[in-house]
Design a protein around this motif. Structure first.
Motif, short mmCIF file in Angstrom:
data_model
loop_
_atom_site.label_atom_id
_atom_site.label_comp_id
_atom_site.label_asym_id
_atom_site.label_seq_id
_atom_site.Cartn_x
_atom_site.Cartn_y
_atom_site.Cartn_z
N ILE A 1 0.86 -1.19 0.00
CA ILE A 1 0.00 0.00 0.00
C ILE A 1 0.89 1.23 0.00
CG2 ILE A 1 -1.80 1.28 1.21
CD1 ILE A 1 -2.69 -1.31 2.52
N LEU A 2 0.61 2.15 -0.89
CA LEU A 2 1.35 3.41 -0.96
C LEU A 2 0.39 4.57 -0.69
CD1 LEU A 2 3.68 5.34 -1.73
CD2 LEU A 2 3.01 5.02 -4.14
N VAL A 3 0.75 5.40 0.28
CA VAL A 3 -0.03 6.61 0.57
C VAL A 3 0.72 7.79 -0.03
CG1 VAL A 3 -0.99 8.09 2.36
CG2 VAL A 3 -0.97 5.61 2.69
N ASP A 4 0.22 8.27 -1.16
CA ASP A 4 0.83 9.41 -1.84
C ASP A 4 -0.25 10.45 -2.18
OD1 ASP A 4 2.84 10.95 -2.83
OD2 ASP A 4 3.11 9.82 -4.69
N GLY A 5 -1.30 10.47 -1.40
CA GLY A 5 -2.42 11.38 -1.58
C GLY A 5 -3.39 11.16 -0.43
N PRO A 6 -4.31 12.09 -0.22
CA PRO A 6 -4.62 13.26 -1.02
C PRO A 6 -3.72 14.45 -0.67
CG PRO A 6 -6.17 13.12 0.77
CD PRO A 6 -5.28 11.90 0.87
N ARG A 7 -4.13 15.63 -1.10
CA ARG A 7 -3.35 16.85 -0.84
C ARG A 7 -3.34 17.17 0.65
NH1 ARG A 7 -6.87 20.71 -4.19
NH2 ARG A 7 -8.40 19.29 -3.26
N GLY A 8 -2.24 17.76 1.11
CA GLY A 8 -2.16 18.08 2.52
C GLY A 8 -1.13 19.14 2.83
N TYR A 9 -1.26 20.29 2.21
CA TYR A 9 -0.22 21.31 2.37
C TYR A 9 -0.75 22.63 2.91
CZ TYR A 9 1.92 17.86 -0.68
OH TYR A 9 2.37 16.69 -1.21
N TRP A 10 -2.02 22.71 3.24
CA TRP A 10 -2.59 23.91 3.85
C TRP A 10 -3.72 23.48 4.78
CZ3 TRP A 10 -3.39 22.28 -1.07
CH2 TRP A 10 -4.70 22.10 -1.49
N PRO A 11 -4.12 24.30 5.72
CA PRO A 11 -5.06 23.90 6.78
C PRO A 11 -6.37 23.30 6.28
CG PRO A 11 -4.07 26.01 7.33
CD PRO A 11 -3.63 25.68 5.94
N GLU A 12 -6.90 23.78 5.17
CA GLU A 12 -8.19 23.29 4.67
C GLU A 12 -8.06 22.06 3.78
OE1 GLU A 12 -11.13 24.61 5.74
OE2 GLU A 12 -9.76 25.70 7.06
N ALA A 13 -6.86 21.67 3.46
CA ALA A 13 -6.65 20.47 2.63
C ALA A 13 -7.06 19.22 3.41
CB ALA A 13 -5.18 20.38 2.22
N PRO A 14 -7.47 18.16 2.71
CA PRO A 14 -7.93 16.95 3.41
C PRO A 14 -6.84 16.25 4.22
CG PRO A 14 -7.78 16.56 1.05
CD PRO A 14 -7.61 18.03 1.25
N GLY A 15 -5.59 16.38 3.81
CA GLY A 15 -4.52 15.69 4.54
C GLY A 15 -4.57 14.19 4.32
N ARG A 16 -3.57 13.48 4.81
CA ARG A 16 -3.47 12.04 4.57
C ARG A 16 -3.78 11.20 5.81
NH1 ARG A 16 1.95 12.33 0.68
NH2 ARG A 16 0.91 13.57 -0.93
N MET A 17 -4.44 11.81 6.79
CA MET A 17 -4.75 11.08 8.02
C MET A 17 -5.65 9.89 7.74
SD MET A 17 -4.71 14.59 8.34
CE MET A 17 -6.39 15.14 8.67
N ALA A 18 -6.72 10.11 6.96
CA ALA A 18 -7.67 9.03 6.67
C ALA A 18 -7.03 7.94 5.83
CB ALA A 18 -8.91 9.60 5.97
N ALA A 19 -6.20 8.32 4.86
CA ALA A 19 -5.54 7.32 4.02
C ALA A 19 -4.57 6.47 4.84
CB ALA A 19 -4.79 8.02 2.88
N ILE A 20 -3.83 7.10 5.75
CA ILE A 20 -2.88 6.36 6.59
C ILE A 20 -3.63 5.44 7.55
CG2 ILE A 20 -1.16 6.61 8.42
CD1 ILE A 20 -0.22 9.17 6.96
N PHE A 21 -4.68 5.94 8.17
CA PHE A 21 -5.48 5.12 9.07
C PHE A 21 -6.07 3.92 8.32
CE2 PHE A 21 -9.62 3.87 10.72
CZ PHE A 21 -9.34 3.62 12.05
N THR A 22 -6.65 4.18 7.16
CA THR A 22 -7.26 3.10 6.37
C THR A 22 -6.23 2.08 5.94
OG1 THR A 22 -9.01 4.59 5.59
CG2 THR A 22 -8.58 2.62 4.28
N ALA A 23 -5.06 2.53 5.55
CA ALA A 23 -3.99 1.61 5.16
C ALA A 23 -3.62 0.70 6.33
CB ALA A 23 -2.77 2.39 4.68
N GLY A 24 -3.53 1.28 7.54
CA GLY A 24 -3.19 0.48 8.72
C GLY A 24 -4.24 -0.57 9.02
#
Length: 304
Positions: A212-235
């Motif tokens: 599993i590769l987490v290379d998204g979604p965008r996460g470079y400003w406060p309103e961006a979705p960030g990769r928290m959900a992708a990392i949690f889901t991968a785990g």
């Protein structure tokens, strides 16, 4: 005539109507037999054609599944030219090679899940030769465009309801529900955990993902979705495997970003970190018991 009648001999005369009925019945019988014969021939022809198509499909599938993997030379060439592009958004050679090495470790065709459609997407598809490669992206239009342009690509869009600025609250919510909705082993399709992605295609939750590769979604400003959900889901997906190799390689790109590193510490765990170099964090997670209620054996650095 009288003598014949007296001897008990009877003369039976058939009415012309009765004769016609007999002829008609014979014609119907001949027609019925002809119909049965035609039906039998059509069934035989259809069965032979279906068998031929089925056999051809089976042979093609067998050839595809047993075709040899890419040679080391081809893999090296792909990695070299992909990493030496002038595109500044591309991964480094070191980052790409880590993923390439993990794919080559699969003893059977790999199941490779990637969060994010990036300049390396076609490379991942090529490197995972014979395997299944699935892309998840936040942009439904780009995912549709990518599939239309490259029909061999399997891509799906997903809606992220998270915001980068909400990371502390989201992590705290998971810890509160770690024994219920946010368990480390579960089918996320039926989960209401705030960081769990439960709107992926149903079939993806049944796949035993090897890489599993987490290379998204965008996460470079406060309103961006960030990769928290992708990392949690991968785990969760890695720990919830039902078959295949009990270990799953999980890569987090942009691991140098604080949010990605903190979230990885929480849900992928520092004890599973194999390598951290350049912008890539490489974790190896093992399948866990269904009754598990903790992501990490030891407290993460962020929680301590």
């Amino acid at each position: 005539m009288k003598n014949n009648l007296s001897n008990g001999t009877k003369l039976i005369l058939l009415h012309p109507y009765i004769q016609k009925q007999g002829t008609s019945n014979r014609l119907w019988l001949v027609a019925f037999i002809s119909f049965l014969t035609l039906a039998f021939l059509l069934t035989l022809i259809y069965t032979r054609e279906s068998f031929s198509i089925s056999a051809t499909t089976t042979v093609a599938a067998t050839v595809t599944s047993t075709s040899p993997p890419l040679s080391k030379a081809v893999v090296k060439a792909l990695v070299h030219y992909a990493s030496n592009s002038n595109n500044t958004d591309r991964m480094s050679y070191t980052d790409i090679k880590q993923i390439s090495d993990a794919l080559r470790q699969c003893l059977q065709p790999c199941n490779f899940l990637i969060f994010g459609l990036t300049p390396e997407s076609l490379l991942w598809k090529a490197l995972n030769h014979n395997g299944r490669t699935v892309f998840i992206d936040e942009n439904r239009y780009y995912a549709a465009y990518f599939e239309e342009k490259y029909p061999e690509i399997e891509a799906y869009d997903v809606h992220y309801s998270t915001k980068l600025s909400e990371m502390p609250e989201l992590i705290a919510a998971v810890k509160e529900q770690v024994r219920n909705e946010c368990r480390p082993v579960q089918n996320l399709l039926f989960s209401e955990c705030k960081l769990g992605l439960n709107d992926l295609p149903n079939q993806l939750y049944e796949v035993d993902w090897d890489v599993i590769l987490v290379d998204g979604p965008r996460g470079y400003w406060p309103e961006a979705p960030g990769r928290m959900a992708a990392i949690f889901t991968a785990g969760v997906l890695a720990r919830s495997k039902k078959g295949g190799n009990p270990k799953t390689h999980v890569f987090v790109h942009d691991f140098n970003m604080e949010v990605d590193r903190v979230t990885s510490d929480e849900f992928l765990c520092r004890e599973n970190l194999v390598k951290s170099k350049d912008m890539m964090g490489h974790f190896v997670l093992e399948r866990m018991d269904g009754n598990s209620s903790q992501f990490c054996r030891h407290s993460s650095a962020s929680s301590s």
